[in-house]
Design an enzyme around this catalytic site. Sequence first.
Site, short mmCIF file in Angstrom:
data_model
loop_
_atom_site.label_atom_id
_atom_site.label_comp_id
_atom_site.label_asym_id
_atom_site.label_seq_id
_atom_site.Cartn_x
_atom_site.Cartn_y
_atom_site.Cartn_z
N ARG A 148 31.20 56.19 60.16
CA ARG A 148 31.49 57.02 58.95
C ARG A 148 33.30 56.81 58.70
NH1 ARG A 148 29.92 62.89 59.03
NH2 ARG A 148 31.48 62.90 57.07
N GLY A 174 35.45 64.59 71.95
CA GLY A 174 36.84 63.81 71.61
C GLY A 174 37.05 64.00 70.15
N GLY A 202 24.16 73.26 63.81
CA GLY A 202 23.10 73.99 64.56
C GLY A 202 23.31 75.59 64.53
N ARG A 206 89.11 36.00 56.53
CA ARG A 206 88.84 35.85 55.04
C ARG A 206 89.44 34.40 54.81
NH1 ARG A 206 91.62 41.00 52.54
NH2 ARG A 206 90.39 42.74 53.59
#
Length: 460
Positions: free
Chosen positions: A25, A111, A150, A433
């Site tokens: 699933r 688990g 159950g 620069r």
Amino acid sequence: MTPSVSQPVSPPLAIVILAAGKGTRMKSDLHKVLHPIAGRPMLEHLLHSAARLDPQVQVVVAGHGRDQLETALAGRAVIALQEPQLGTGHAVVQARQALEAFTGDILILYGDVPFVSEVTMRSMLDRLHQADAPPVVVLGFEPDDPLQYGRIVAEGDRIDRMVEHKDATEEERLVGLCNSGLMAVRSQDLFALLDRVGNDNAQGEYYLTDIVNIANGDGRACAVVITDDADEVAGINARGELAQAEARWQARRRQQAMADGATLVAPETVWFSWDTKIGRDVTIEPNVVFGPGVTIADGVTLHAFSHLEGATLEAGVSIGPYARLRPGAVLKAKSRVGNFVEMKNAVLGEGAKANHLTYLGDADVGPGANIGAGTITCNYDGYFKHRTVIGPRAFIGSNSALIAPVRIGADAIVGAGSAVSRDVADGELRLVRAEQLVKPGWADSFHDAMKKKKADRSKP
């Protein structure tokens, strides 16, 4: 002299974790129990709680995806293979060899039921050793909706019988006490009972719950311990349930953070990792996300939409909004990282500032230094990472590129727009620069020419 009173010694403990299901699933190539909650695999959440009981042996019963579990566990538990999968009773039987020399108590866990607490586990073991010495203790719970669980039919805490939902009568399905599947059993009882379990049921499987009915049939009453928190025994079998478990974990962690003295402006938008550490008087604005490995000291402010992982923030630090701190980021006391700043494997010294639009990777920034907007430490040459060291109180002008390995001295200034590839001495000004080119009136002439050209093209 008062004689010493010896404390009862707990029997040795073994943990058996059932993780042999295919997890279809989840629709994932990743083993179901390795899917993370709060950045930690659900199996690791369970092992962490079980570790507090100091188990002598840990067995994980695996089937599909066994190789993934072996890699993840790296020898921390014995892997027992269940192939084919013929039910929960059959799964526990596969742990027999690993427990052949073990004598003591056995906890049977799942688990995909990762949040059963240490307290609940201990209550099951304690009940196992009360005066009536039940052969099996089952963890029960009473959910709002029993669904397909159950059922446990009991008088007080003594179990009369247990029945799987598919085999239950309509009357039995009205019972609100449900079976979590978790059990505590003595080693000398477990496999002797399992050897007597059959598969004459609707599923044709060997149910672990049948050991309770068998023991009861022998006149040995089994017991149920009931948890008052149904969430701790909620199983996770699909992505939606995984998201629900994440939401429950985060909600509790947010409450804990606030109880410990942090301010969460919009708690529902803050996401913690399993190991996030937060001090007192910390303010966390909306949409802050913590990955693993973050430690936050007292008095820190985390502005909105910031993301932290593997980072350490000392007292009085401020970050964000929209800051990203990656592994190895260390912010010393009262330093500041502003909006759209990223740090990785870098140290920002005490009181130093990088207020906006900056990348600091593999860098050491000294106390009181100021890093201008748009500064980049160029740390990677395509093969190796190199480090940038910026001295105390140095000033790095905006839009500078520091090409590592390079060292900027204490109190040095790097002019805006510089690309620095050689070390800068203490107190030095470094400008890198091109000389500005000035052509008076050139822009006006250019605009006039372009306008005329555009007008000519528009003529029929």
